[in-house]
Write a protein that holds these residues in place. Structure first.
Motif, PDB file in Angstrom:
ATOM      1  N   ALA A 531     -28.930  57.322  11.756  1.00  0.00           N
ATOM      2  CA  ALA A 531     -29.901  56.483  11.055  1.00  0.00           C
ATOM      3  C   ALA A 531     -31.005  57.332  10.427  1.00  0.00           C
ATOM      4  N   ARG A 532     -31.386  58.424  11.079  1.00  0.00           N
ATOM      5  CA  ARG A 532     -32.450  59.294  10.589  1.00  0.00           C
ATOM      6  C   ARG A 532     -31.936  60.361   9.614  1.00  0.00           C
ATOM      7  N   GLY A 533     -30.630  60.371   9.353  1.00  0.00           N
ATOM      8  CA  GLY A 533     -30.082  61.346   8.425  1.00  0.00           C
ATOM      9  C   GLY A 533     -29.913  62.729   9.003  1.00  0.00           C
ATOM     10  N   GLU A 534     -29.947  62.857  10.314  1.00  0.00           N
ATOM     11  CA  GLU A 534     -29.754  64.157  10.995  1.00  0.00           C
ATOM     12  C   GLU A 534     -28.282  64.225  11.400  1.00  0.00           C
ATOM     13  N   GLY A 709     -35.513  60.648   2.261  1.00  0.00           N
ATOM     14  CA  GLY A 709     -35.587  62.103   2.387  1.00  0.00           C
ATOM     15  C   GLY A 709     -34.332  62.748   2.934  1.00  0.00           C
ATOM     16  N   ARG A 710     -33.498  61.975   3.623  1.00  0.00           N
ATOM     17  CA  ARG A 710     -32.277  62.535   4.222  1.00  0.00           C
ATOM     18  C   ARG A 710     -31.103  61.586   3.951  1.00  0.00           C
ATOM     19  N   PRO A 711     -29.880  62.079   4.181  1.00  0.00           N
ATOM     20  CA  PRO A 711     -28.704  61.218   3.965  1.00  0.00           C
ATOM     21  C   PRO A 711     -28.487  60.259   5.131  1.00  0.00           C
ATOM     22  N   SER A 712     -29.407  59.333   5.306  1.00  0.00           N
ATOM     23  CA  SER A 712     -29.316  58.362   6.398  1.00  0.00           C
ATOM     24  C   SER A 712     -28.103  57.454   6.218  1.00  0.00           C
ATOM     25  N   LEU A 713     -27.556  57.004   7.335  1.00  0.00           N
ATOM     26  CA  LEU A 713     -26.482  56.018   7.290  1.00  0.00           C
ATOM     27  C   LEU A 713     -26.939  54.765   6.558  1.00  0.00           C
ATOM     28  N   PHE A 714     -28.265  54.510   6.567  1.00  0.00           N
ATOM     29  CA  PHE A 714     -28.808  53.295   5.959  1.00  0.00           C
ATOM     30  C   PHE A 714     -29.604  53.600   4.695  1.00  0.00           C
ATOM     31  N   VAL A 717     -29.128  54.986  -1.432  1.00  0.00           N
ATOM     32  CA  VAL A 717     -28.388  55.759  -2.422  1.00  0.00           C
ATOM     33  C   VAL A 717     -27.695  56.903  -1.696  1.00  0.00           C
ATOM     34  N   GLY A 718     -26.487  57.257  -2.129  1.00  0.00           N
ATOM     35  CA  GLY A 718     -25.689  58.224  -1.390  1.00  0.00           C
ATOM     36  C   GLY A 718     -26.027  59.674  -1.634  1.00  0.00           C
ATOM     37  N   THR A 719     -26.599  60.023  -2.794  1.00  0.00           N
ATOM     38  CA  THR A 719     -26.834  61.432  -3.114  1.00  0.00           C
ATOM     39  C   THR A 719     -28.308  61.785  -2.982  1.00  0.00           C
ATOM     40  N   ARG A 720     -28.583  63.063  -2.734  1.00  0.00           N
ATOM     41  CA  ARG A 720     -29.971  63.504  -2.629  1.00  0.00           C
ATOM     42  C   ARG A 720     -30.720  63.298  -3.942  1.00  0.00           C
TER      43      ARG A 720
END
Length: 999
Positions: A531-534, A709-714, A717-720
């Motif tokens: 969830a936090r994109g880590e 800021g990160r690729p979170s599951l939620f 948008v999918g790209t940085r």
């Protein structure tokens, strides 16, 4: 001749760690009792090594040094140069001289000599010959022995790192090797069966091989491996073949003690004095421990190998075994060892007392994680002796083993209160709150209104409220829930939830415990990291959770771990891997509980939405929704995740309804994070969002900056780059909130919230190392409109601060007429702009005007600049070596002076940096890393002496003597081509590592 022949090996399991031990030690001692596969393992490993191999199996005759010397000459006779050993023996050389010549032969040819059954030389004059073999130079010697060899020189070598040692623990099969062994017989064991086989054999290779063959022949089944006490006869019969090798000739008193003591798992002098009875038990146990019968000391007690116990117990007359067990049970009861007493009562046939112990202590044992103990003990108890309390205990054990249907059947035969509480706990464990309300009411009516029972019912009701997505009502009933990870998660406090989940995870792995199912700390942490994109942490926690689920033999934990792994993979864009993980989770959930299907179905629905399959996504959501069983929070997650999948696919317009529904569901359960994620995704969908929606979306990013800021599951948008463009839109829509959005900007690599014009929504990668290329973040390589545009890009890449337009034009068109050159350069510059900036604002990546410059940043990456950033950092900087190793050897070849000058500087700097990294790795005792760095440096520059010296030192530290010689010889050859010789420092190092050599 047979004793000097390399043994033929059939069906050997691949064991790379043993091959590694042979490669990394000049002298290797392998010490283990009979049946540990010393000969098989070393013969298989030796056959896969580079270089020649000699083998000699020793026996009692080799106690005579002359016989032993003759055996050495015979063994190495076929090695290159080995004939001189036999010639020297024939000419009357002393045995010690023959041994020294054997070592020289190994040195010269880089060969391996294996001496099997080396214990035959212990305490004999032949042992002196082994001392002469302990310095084989560039060769290797392996000594295989059943007992430790009394060689002080060998001990000193081991202490100094000059020799390696393998013990019985090193030779024992690991669980994966057990699985491979059964697979070689055409059998596939489940994870639980592999662990049972490993536990029964304790990795003892000869026993494992025998059991694998017996299973393949149908003499036993994999189920027989799980319970020695219950299936002791069949396994004990199999062991009788192995026992002859292990027990050997024992004195009658020792054999009698061992046989009668086999009734008990652990033996102590006090126990045997009481149960056999045997007044000399202490002395006899000491004698047995030293006899090589697999009797090992555990503090004040001793333990026999499980298969040995099963074999010996099968030799006892049943009546005698029961009498001994009964006396042992009395001893254990008197000394307060209730688990041992239970086992003894069961063996003695005293089912009434065993039932009473189980009823009294079974609940505590389950709380301690001893599910298997309780389950097996109940299975040995005759069903007519079961009471309603034992049926409730059986239900608890089955529930903790994720066998929910069986547990429900046992609870049905328990008392009314235990039945109600059992049904409640089943609903809690499977997160089906709708199924818990009725039995909670029943339990509340049956317990004392003022007693501890009522407090327990209140606690269970509060947990069910939390499961139902009603955290406020839950903590109102049970305030202690406020400190839990799941409460924090369901309220949207992800920081606190992660901290608490990690605290739970720290105490979970490795110990005896029952599976906690959805409460597992590692799996909660994995979900929170996703969830936090880590995502690396999310994947690591999921994989560790899967390993823990396998250890606990919990299909629930394993299925949930695979679903959480799928979440991490989906967030990372690894859609194929995520789909496989979700499918595996669904497969493992079969027969456990329908609730386990929700998360993998949720993940598959999101993948279907991304792929433009809205109907498929809707079908999966409907199926999953039917399994949520009143859990409003899970329903919100399901709807949100599937809608986010649609939003990031070609049918994005269909996502709005789902996002609005998710907002409402999370609002009802009080989850701030879910509301924030849904609100931000709605803002992303709207072309011109309402001011109120933009303000709420800004608040969402301020509270949860990782959503952009990160690729979170939620993430919406999918790209940085896409998230960066959305952040810029949000900053423009709510200028007053820009300050609160800087957290997300920093995570994206910007010093502040970027402007819309500076965020094109895609990333571009410029490559000038190896070749010149431009690649978009979708993987497409951009086509060059004009070849000169490629040259201009390289020119700008080697001038990071930019250069004058006139200088660039002169470099590209040196012989052109001024007007023609200007026109051609203008066309070239326009073509480069098209390649870099198509679809973006002009100037976002390429600064034009009188001064030309690339504008690297989070959305434009230039590989040469990234390389120089690492090259300029100090040696030993974390991550530097890993960044340098894959760098190309040179810049692209172009006919431009500035590019060629930069290429020369780069080509000279990279080997130096790698050599410096090799030195830094040696300084922190990482010769393996040093070797990687130095080898790469020498590939780039074969005459680089600092790199050669570092590689020589690293190879020596790794025990690779031959590699030291090869490195020095290669350096000599490279320098000779330049008319040079190695520096004195290099020569001295070579001599120190390998001894004086003629140049």
């Amino acid at each position: 001749m047979r004793r000097a022949r390399l043994p033929a090996v059939r069906g050997a399991v691949d064991r790379p760690r043993l091959t590694g031990a042979l490669l990394n030690a000049r002298v290797l001692s392998v010490t283990a009792p009979a049946g540990y596969g010393k000969t098989t393992a070393l013969a298989a490993a030796a056959a896969g090594l580079p270089g020649p191999v000699a083998w000699l199996t020793l026996d009692a005759d080799d106690a005579d040094p002359l016989v032993c010397a003759a055996g050495l000459a015979l063994a190495v006779g076929a090695l290159p140069g080995g004939e001189r050993v036999g010639a020297a023996l024939a000419q009357g050389a002393s045995p010690r001289r023959v041994a020294a010549l054997t070592a020289d032969t190994l040195d010269v040819c880089g060969g391996l000599l294996v001496l099997d059954e080396a214990q035959a030389l212990s305490g004999t004059p032949g042992l002196d010959l082994l001392r002469a073999l302990l310095n084989p130079g560039q060769g290797r010697v392996a000594l295989l022995s059943r007992t430790a060899l009394p060689l002080p020189d060998l001990t000193r070598l081991e202490l100094s790192g000059g020799a390696g040692r393998l013990s019985a623990a090193d030779l024992a099969f690991t669980p994966p090797e057990i699985a491979a062994l059964w697979a070689a017989q055409g059998l596939v064991l489940s994870g639980a069966q592999v662990r049972a086989a490993h536990a029964v054999t304790e990795g003892w290779p000869i026993a494992a091989r025998f059991l694998a063959q017996a299973t393949a022949q149908g003499r036993i089944t994999p189920a027989d491996l799980a319970d020695l006490d219950g299936n002791g006869t069949s396994l004990g019969t199999l062991f009788s073949y192995l026992a002859q090798e292990v027990l050997g000739p024992l004195e009658p008193s020792l054999r009698s003690l061992l046989t009668r003591g086999s009734v008990f798992e652990e033996l102590s002098a006090a126990l045997l004095e009481a149960a056999l009875p045997e007044p000399q038990a202490g002395a006899l146990l000491e004698a047995l421990a030293g006899s090589g019968t697999f009797l090992t000391r555990l503090g004040d007690s001793y333990r026999a190998h499980p298969l040995l116990r099963a074999h010996l117990r099968g030799l006892l007359p049943p009546a005698e075994a029961r009498e001994i067990a009964a006396r042992g049970a009395a001893f254990f009861e008197q000394t307060g060892r209730r688990r041992r007493a239970l086992a003894a009562h069961l063996l003695a046939g005293n089912s009434a007392r065993a039932a009473a112990l189980l009823a009294e202590w079974g609940g505590l044992w389950l709380a301690q994680g001893r599910v298997t103990l309780v389950d097996r003990s109940l299975a040995r108890l005759p069903r007519p002796d079961w009471t309603p309390a034992l049926h409730a205990l059986a239900g608890d054990a089955l529930r903790l083993a994720s066998r929910y249907d069986e547990a429900r059947a046992e609870y049905a035969r328990a008392g009314a209160l235990d039945r109600a509480l059992g049904e409640v706990r089943l609903a809690l464990d499977t997160v089906q709150p709708a199924l818990a309300w009725a039995p909670l009411d029943t339990a509340a009516a049956l317990v004392d209104p003022d007693g501890t029972g009522q407090r327990e019912v209140r606690r269970l009701r509060a947990e069910n409220l939390l499961n139902a997505g009603q955290p406020a009502q839950a903590v109102a009933l049970e305030p202690d829930l406020r400190g839990g990870a799941r409460y924090a998660l369901r309220c949207g406090d992800l920081d606190a939830a992660l901290e608490r989940a990690q605290a739970l995870a720290d105490g979970e792995t490795g110990g005896a415990r029952a599976a906690q199912n959805h409460r597992e700390g590692l799996l909660l942490a994995s979900f929170l990291h996703a969830a936090r994109g880590e995502l690396q942490q999310a994947e690591t926690c999921a994989r560790r959770g899967l390993e823990e689920g396998e250890r606990l033999e919990s299909p629930f934990v394993q299925s949930l771990a695979r679903a959480r792994l799928g979440h991490a993979q989906q967030a990372a864009g690894q859609f194929g891997a995520a789909r496989e993980s979700y499918a595996a989770a669904l497969q493992q959930a079969q027969g456990v509980t329908g609730r386990l299907r929700v998360e993998p179905l949720m993940g598959l629905a999101a993948l279907a939405g991304r792929a433009g399959q809205p109907e498929r996504a809707g079908t999966l959501v409907a199926e999953a929704r039917g399994q949520t069983a009143g859990d409003g929070y899970m329903e919100g997650l399901l709807v949100l995740t599937s809608a986010l999948g649609l939003a990031q696919g070609p049918e994005a317009a269909l996502a709005a309804a789902g996002l609005q529904q998710a907002q409402a569901l999370f609002r009802a359960c009080g989850d701030r994070f879910g509301q924030a994620a849904a609100t931000l995704a709605l803002f992303a969908l709207e072309g011109v969002p309402a001011a109120s929606l933009a303000l709420e979306a800004a608040g969402a990013v301020a509270a949860y900056p990782f959503l952009l800021g990160r690729p979170s599951l939620f993430a919406p948008v999918g790209t940085r780059a896409g998230r960066a463009a959305l952040l810029a839109r949000l900053g423009a829509a709510v200028p007053a909130a820009r300050g609160s959005l800087t957290g997300a900007a920093h995570l994206l690599g910007y010093p502040d919230v970027p402007d819309v014009a500076d965020t094109p929504g895609f990333e571009v990668r410029v490559q000038v190392l190896g070749r010149v290329a431009v690649t978009r973040d979708d993987g497409r390589v951009r086509e060059w409109g004009r070849a000169k545009a490629r040259d201009l890009l390289a020119l700008l890449a080697v001038h990071p601060d930019g250069l004058a337009r006139e200088a660039a034009q002169e470099a590209l068109f040196p012989d052109a007429e001024p007007g023609v050159g200007e026109r051609n350069f203008r066309v070239t510059l326009h073509a480069l702009g098209q390649v870099l900036e198509e679809g973006a604002r002009s100037g976002v990546f390429l600064e034009r005007g009188d001064w030309l410059r690339l504008r690297p940043g989070p959305d434009l990456h230039v590989d040469l600049l990234d390389a120089w950033a690492w090259l300029s950092r100090p040696a030993g900087t974390p991550g530097r070596l890993d960044a340098l190793l894959p760098l190309p050897a040179a810049l692209a070849e172009l006919d431009l002076d500035a590019v060629n000058r930069e290429a020369e500087r780069y080509a000279a700097t990279l080997p130096v940096a790698l050599a410096d990294e090799a030195g830094a790795a040696l300084a922190v005792a990482r010769p393996d890393r040093a070797a990687l760095a130095a080898e790469r440096a020498l590939i780039l520059d074969a005459a680089h002496e600092p790199a050669a010296r570092a590689l020589m030192r690293a190879s020596h530290a790794l025990g690779r003597g031959a590699a030291v010689g090869r490195t020095y010889a290669s350096l000599q050859a490279a320098l000779a081509e330049l008319g040079l010789r190695p520096l004195p420092d290099t020569q001295r190092l070579w001599q120190a590592l390998c001894g004086p050599r003629e140049e």
